[in-house]
Design a protein around this motif. Structure first.
Motif, PDB file in Angstrom:
ATOM      1  N   LYS A 137      -4.541 -52.192 -36.799  1.00  0.00           N
ATOM      2  CA  LYS A 137      -4.943 -51.806 -35.445  1.00  0.00           C
ATOM      3  C   LYS A 137      -3.978 -52.405 -34.414  1.00  0.00           C
ATOM      4  N   ALA A 154      -0.916 -50.377 -32.150  1.00  0.00           N
ATOM      5  CA  ALA A 154      -0.865 -50.486 -30.690  1.00  0.00           C
ATOM      6  C   ALA A 154       0.497 -50.997 -30.228  1.00  0.00           C
ATOM      7  N   TYR A 191      -2.367 -40.756 -34.541  1.00  0.00           N
ATOM      8  CA  TYR A 191      -3.227 -41.496 -33.625  1.00  0.00           C
ATOM      9  C   TYR A 191      -4.577 -40.788 -33.430  1.00  0.00           C
ATOM     10  N   VAL A 203      -8.288 -42.580 -34.608  1.00  0.00           N
ATOM     11  CA  VAL A 203      -9.535 -42.723 -33.837  1.00  0.00           C
ATOM     12  C   VAL A 203     -10.709 -42.150 -34.629  1.00  0.00           C
ATOM     13  N   THR A 256     -13.408 -51.113 -33.288  1.00  0.00           N
ATOM     14  CA  THR A 256     -12.573 -51.595 -32.173  1.00  0.00           C
ATOM     15  C   THR A 256     -11.195 -50.954 -32.108  1.00  0.00           C
ATOM     16  N   TRP A 307     -10.089 -48.196 -30.899  1.00  0.00           N
ATOM     17  CA  TRP A 307      -9.753 -47.630 -29.591  1.00  0.00           C
ATOM     18  C   TRP A 307      -9.444 -48.718 -28.570  1.00  0.00           C
ATOM     19  N   MET A 308     -10.061 -49.903 -28.751  1.00  0.00           N
ATOM     20  CA  MET A 308      -9.786 -51.007 -27.835  1.00  0.00           C
ATOM     21  C   MET A 308      -8.335 -51.495 -27.974  1.00  0.00           C
ATOM     22  N   TYR A 309      -7.849 -51.507 -29.216  1.00  0.00           N
ATOM     23  CA  TYR A 309      -6.473 -51.944 -29.459  1.00  0.00           C
ATOM     24  C   TYR A 309      -5.456 -50.958 -28.873  1.00  0.00           C
ATOM     25  N   ALA A 335      -5.848 -48.269 -26.752  1.00  0.00           N
ATOM     26  CA  ALA A 335      -6.085 -47.542 -25.500  1.00  0.00           C
ATOM     27  C   ALA A 335      -4.965 -47.769 -24.489  1.00  0.00           C
ATOM     28  N   ILE A 336      -4.682 -49.034 -24.174  1.00  0.00           N
ATOM     29  CA  ILE A 336      -3.675 -49.326 -23.143  1.00  0.00           C
ATOM     30  C   ILE A 336      -2.275 -48.882 -23.579  1.00  0.00           C
ATOM     31  N   LEU A 374      -2.121 -45.016 -23.440  1.00  0.00           N
ATOM     32  CA  LEU A 374      -2.113 -44.536 -22.064  1.00  0.00           C
ATOM     33  C   LEU A 374      -0.763 -44.825 -21.390  1.00  0.00           C
TER      34      LEU A 374
END
Length: 807
Positions: free
Chosen positions: A325, A329, A472, A476, A492, A494-496, A498-499, A502
Motif C-alpha cells: 500500500k 502510493a 490502481y 481499490v 486503508t 485508499w488512505m495511502y 488518495a493524496i 490526486l
C-alpha cells in the motif's frame, strides 16, 4: 595576425642519429632538429607567464633535448605486451597467421597483408602508401613480403630517432621519390589522412591547407620542400603553443603540473557521507517505514483467530500487503515532475532531498513492489489458500467459517473470489508493465530475438505503463472485498494512495491544459548530419525557465498521447526556444521525416507541435557551484549548451551592473565552466556550431568558459595516420583562430579523454574548491566518473560533486 606573432627565432642543433632506408633518396648524412624558441614577443611573454610557463603540457611529444618522443609518428597500431612498447614477436605472430610457402620455400605474406601485420588493416590505403615508401618505389610494391623484409621495416618504423621516422613519413608524401615534396604532394597526403580518419574534407579545402603549409615552410618560394624543412615543420607543429599566442580561451589547455595528491588526505568515509548522505537518509527512512509497517501488521495478524488456520503465512502476507500500500502510493511521487520542479527551486528543501535521483527512487520503489507482490501473492497462493481449503473442518468452523458463509471453499473457489481474482489480474498487468520497462525491451536491445524486438521499444514501454491506471482501479476494488474482515477502518488502501493519486491526476490535468496553451509556432527547422533535427520555435509569453531545464514535446500528427523530453539548447534570455532531436527511435525518426518533407515542400507548412514544461534536471544545480565541469557524450552535450550561454550572459550582466547600467539583473552563476564534449563523428560538430562560435567569441580575454572537443574517430595524436591532420590543425588555428575539424574556434583533440589526467589538473588548478561535475551520456562512463570524483575528493583538497542527467 601581426608580424611579430608570425615570426619566431629558433636554434637548430644537430645530434647524431642513425638511419637506414631502402629509399633511393636517402641521404648519407643525418641530423635531428632541436627547436628552442630564443625570444618571445611582449604579448607572448605575458601569455607564457600568465599560464604558468607550461611548455611541457603544450608540447606533449617533445623531450627535454627538443627531440620528439616515440609517442609521435607511430607507424604500428597494435598494443604491446602489458600495454608496453611493441616488440618484434607481436608483429611476427601476426605474420605467422597469414604466412604462405612460395617457390622460395621461405614463408611470405601477400603485399596487401602488410596493413594487418602492423595493425593497420582498417587503413588499407594508408598501409599501402607506407609500404611503398619503405620499399622506395611503386615498381616493387606488389611483391610478396618476407619475414626478413618485414623485420627490417619494423626496425625502421620503431627507430627511436625521430629523424628516421620523419624520413619514412617524408617518403610517403614524396610521390615521385625525388627528395622533394610539392604542393600537390601535400594536398594528396592531406586527403589521404582525412579519408583514413573518416573526416569530411573537400579538394578545395585540401588545396588551401597545402598552400598554407607551403607558405609557412617554403620561405624561398622554390615550389617544393625538402626533408630538413619537412622535419622542422613537424617539430614546430608539436609545440602547438608556439605557432601563435592568438588562441581562444575556449581552446587553450594548460594547467599547473603539481602533484594533486600532495595534499592532506580526507577520510573516505567522510567523502562518501558527503556524496551520498541525502540519498542514504531517504532510502534509510523508506526502509525503516517499510519494515515498521511489515512488523506492525505481522504482529497484529499473529493474534488474529485466522492465524490458527493459516499460521505465519497469513502474518507474512498481510505484512507484505501493508508495504505494498505504501509503495503503490510512493511510486507516483517521483514522477510528479511539476511538483518536483517547484520543490527543487526552494534551496532549503533541495539541500536535503535528492531530487536528481527521482527516477532512481522510482525504480527502487518498483523493486520494493516486486518484493511485496512476491511475498503477498506468493504466500497467499502457495500457503494461505491451500491451508484454508484443506484445514480441519472443526478448526475452520470455530475460526473463520463465518467469513465464507460457513462453507469451507475449495482452492478453485477461493481463486474465483473478487479479492483473489482482482489480485491475480493486477499481478499480470504489473508483470507486463515492469517487464517492458526494463532496459533491454525499452531500448529494443539487439540481443533480444527478432520476434521480441518487433513488440518492444520506447512506445511499447510508454503505452504499457498506462496499464497502471487499471492497476490502481483494481487495487481499490481488491481492498474493498477482503474476506477476513468487514471493518472499514482496516481497509486503508485508499488512505495511502488518495493524496499521491490526486497529485498525479492534477499534474496530468495541468500538463494537458498547459500544453494546450503552449501550441508553438515553428520559426525554423534545421537538419544536421547524423539525422539531427533542430527546432527553433517561438517562446510563449508566460514561459520562463532556467538553464539546464528540459521540456516535453508532442506532435499530434504522430501520436496524441506520446510526450518526449528534450533539453533546451537556447539560453533563458533568448527570445526563442530551441531543441536538438536526434533520431534514435520510432517517434524521433517520424519527426525528422515529417519536418524534412515540410521543409522541401513549396508551402513549408510545419507539423503542429505542443510543448509542456519546463522541468528541472540535475544540470540545473550548476548554480550551486563556482566551478563546474560539464561532460557530454555525443548528443548528451545538449543540456550544457543552455548553461554555457547563460553563464556568458551572466558575466555580461555582471559587467553591466559594475558599469552602472540600467535594466540588468544579477543572478548567481559559476565563475568558471569547463565543457568536455566527446563525439564519434566529425559532422556532430555541426549540431552546435553557431552556439560554439557565439560562446567562443563572447570574450576572448577573460572567458569564464573553456571548451574541449574530443573526436574519437580520428586516430590518436601521435599516430602517423593523423599526423598531417594534427599539424595542419595547429597551423591553421594559429593563423586563423579556427579549428579545421570542428570549424569553430574550439580546438579538437583526437582520442578519448584521459579522465584521470583531467581531474588531476583540475584538482591542482582549483585547490580547496568544490567542483560540480555534470554528466549526460551512457551509464558505463558515469560509474567511472563517479569513482574519480570520490577518489580525488578523498585524496586532494578539491571536492568533486557528481551529478548525472536522468529523464
Amino acid at each position: 595576425m601581426e608580424a611579430h606573432e608570425k615570426q619566431q627565432s629558433f636554434v637548430i642543433t644537430t645530434l647524431p642519429c642513425s638511419f637506414s632506408s631502402s629509399s633511393s633518396s636517402s641521404s648519407s648524412s643525418s641530423f635531428t632538429a632541436s627547436i628552442v624558441p630564443l625570444s618571445f614577443s611582449p604579448d607572448q611573454k605575458s601569455q607564457h607567464q600568465s599560464e604558468g610557463q607550461q611548455a611541457e603540457d603544450q608540447r606533449p611529444y617533445l623531450q627535454e633535448n627538443g627531440e620528439a618522443s616515440m609517442e609521435f609518428l607511430r607507424f604500428i597500431s597494435i598494443p604491446g605486451h602489458g600495454g608496453g612498447a611493441v616488440k618484434w614477436k607481436d608483429i611476427e605472430k601476426r605474420f605467422n597467421r597469414l604466412a604462405l610457402i612460395r617457390n622460395s620455400h621461405e614463408p611470405v605474406v601477400k603485399w596487401s597483408d602488410f596493413g594487418f601485420c602492423i595493425g593497420m588493416q582498417e587503413s588499407q590505403e594508408f598501409a599501402i602508401e607506407l609500404l611503398r615508401a619503405l620499399r622506395g618505389s611503386r615498381r616493387n610494391l606488389k611483391i610478396d613480403l618476407s619475414k626478413a623484409e618485414l623485420h627490417r621495416y619494423w626496425c625502421q618504423m620503431t627507430d627511436p630517432c625521430f629523424h628516421s621516422r620523419i624520413r619514412i613519413f617524408f617518403d610517403m608524401c614524396d610521390r615521385n621519390m625525388d627528395g622533394k615534396i610539392t604542393e600537390m604532394d601535400i594536398k594528396q597526403s592531406i586527403l589521404l589522412s582525412a579519408s583514413t580518419n573518416k573526416l569530411s574534407l573537400s579538394h578545395e579545402e585540401a588545396e588551401d591547407y597545402a598552400a598554407l603549409v607551403m607558405e609557412e615552410v617554403d620561405k624561398e618560394n622554390r615550389g617544393y620542400i625538402q626533408l630538413s624543412q619537412f622535419e622542422t615543420f613537424f617539430k614546430v607543429s608539436l609545440s602547438k603553443g608556439y605557432f601563435s599566442t592568438k588562441q581562444s580561451s575556449t581552446a587553450h589547455y594548460s594547467y599547473p603540473s603539481e602533484d594533486p595528491f600532495d595534499q592532506e588526505e580526507a577520510s573516505r568515509a567522510e567523502i562518501l557521507f558527503r556524496a551520498y548522505w541525502r540519498r542514504a537518509w531517504i532510502v534509510l527512512l523508506w526502509l525503516i517505514i517499510c519494515v515498521s509497517l511489515f512488523t506492525w501488521k505481522f504482529i497484529q495478524y499473529r493474534h488474529r483467530i485466522a492465524f490458527q488456520v493459516m499460521g505465519y503465512c497469513l502474518s507474512t502476507a498481510k505484512g507484505a500487503a501493508e508495504t505494498l500500500k505504501l509503495n503503490m502510493a510512493l511510486i507516483l511521487l517521483p514522477v510528479c515532475r511539476n511538483t518536483i520542479t517547484w520543490l527543487r527551486v526552494h534551496s532549503q528543501i533541495n539541500s536535503v532531498v535528492p531530487f536528481n535521483d527521482n527516477i532512481n527512487f522510482h525504480k527502487l520503489i518498483a523493486g520494493g513492489i516486486v518484493v511485496g507482490v512476491i511475498l503477498h501473492g506468493g504466500t497467499h497462493l502457495a500457503c494461505d489458500f491451500p491451508r484454508i481449503s484443506s484445514s480441519d473442518h472443526l478448526i475452520f468452523s470455530q475460526t473463520i467459517a463465518s467469513r465464507f458463509g460457513y462453507h469451507q471453499p475449495s482452492y478453485i473457489q477461493i481463486l474465483a473470489t473478487t479479492e483473489v481474482a482482482t489480485g491475480i489480474v493486477m499481478v499480470i498487468l504489473m508483470t507486463i508493465a515492469f517487464s517492458l520497462a526494463t532496459k533491454w525491451p525499452r531500448r529494443r536491445s539487439p540481443s533480444l530475438p527478432s520476434s521480441v524486438q518487433r513488440v518492444t521499444g520506447y512506445n511499447t514501454f510508454w503505452y504499457s505503463h498506462h496499464l497502471f491506471i487499471l492497476v490502481y482501479a483494481l487495487l481499490v476494488i481488491h481492498s474493498m472485498f477482503l474476506f477476513l474482515t468487514d471493518n472499514t477502518m482496516e481497509k486503508t488502501t485508499w488512505m495511502y494512495i488518495a493524496i499521491p493519486v490526486l497529485t498525479y491526476m492534477g499534474e496530468r490535468i495541468l500538463r494537458a491544459v498547459r500544453s494546450g496553451c503552449f501550441e508553438v509556432e515553428i520559426l525554423k527547422a534545421s537538419f544536421y548530419p547524423g539525422k539531427v533535427l533542430s527546432l527553433k520555435f517561438q517562446k510563449p509569453e508566460t514561459f520562463s525557465y532556467r538553464s539546464g531545464m528540459y521540456i516535453f514535446i508532442q506532435c499530434p500528427q504522430i501520436s496524441p498521447l506520446e510526450w518526449h523530453p528534450f533539453s533546451l539548447t537556447s539560453g533563458p534570455e533568448d527570445d526563442f526556444l530551441r531543441v536538438h532531436i536526434r533520431t534514435l527511435g520510432d517517434w524521433s525518426y517520424q519527426m525528422y521525416s515529417l519536418y524534412q518533407e515540410a521543409t522541401s515542400s513549396a508551402v513549408k507548412q510545419y507539423p503542429k507541435i505542443y510543448i509542456d514544461g519546463p522541468y528541472g534536471a540535475a544540470s540545473q544545480d550548476h548554480i550551486k557551484y563556482d566551478i563546474v565541469l560539464l561532460i557530454g557524450m555525443g548528443i548528451g552535450a545538449t543540456p550544457f549548451i543552455s548553461i554555457l550561454k547563460d553563464i556568458v550572459n551572466g558575466v555580461q550582466n555582471a559587467r553591466c551592473s559594475n558599469s552602472s547600467c540600467r535594466d540588468c539583473s544579477i543572478r548567481k552563476c559559476p565563475l568558471k565552466a569547463y565543457l568536455y564534449w566527446v563525439t564519434r563523428e566529425q559532422n556532430s560538430f555541426d549540431w552546435f556550431r553557431d552556439e560554439m562560435k557565439e560562446i567562443s567569441n563572447s570574450d576572448q580575454k577573460q572567458s569564464p568558459i573553456e571548451v574541449q572537443n574530443f573526436l574519437t574517430s580520428v586516430y590518436q595524436e601521435g599516430d602517423a595516420r593523423s599526423a598531417f591532420i594534427s599539424a595542419i590543425q595547429a597551423l591553421y588555428h594559429a593563423k586563423h583562430g579556427i579549428d579545421i575539424v570542428s570549424r569553430t574556434p574550439v580546438r579538437t583533440h583526437f582520442a578519448r579523454p584521459n579522465w584521470f589526467s583531467i581531474f588531476s589538473k583540475l584538482a591542482c588548478r582549483h585547490r580547496g574548491a568544490k567542483i560540480g561535475v555534470f554528466y549526460c551520456g551512457p551509464p558505463a562512463l558515469a560509474k567511472q566518473l563517479e569513482r574519480l570524483c570520490i577518489k580525488f575528493s578523498t585524496k586532494t583538497s578539491t571536492r568533486f560533486a557528481f551529478h548525472k542527467e536522468y529523464y
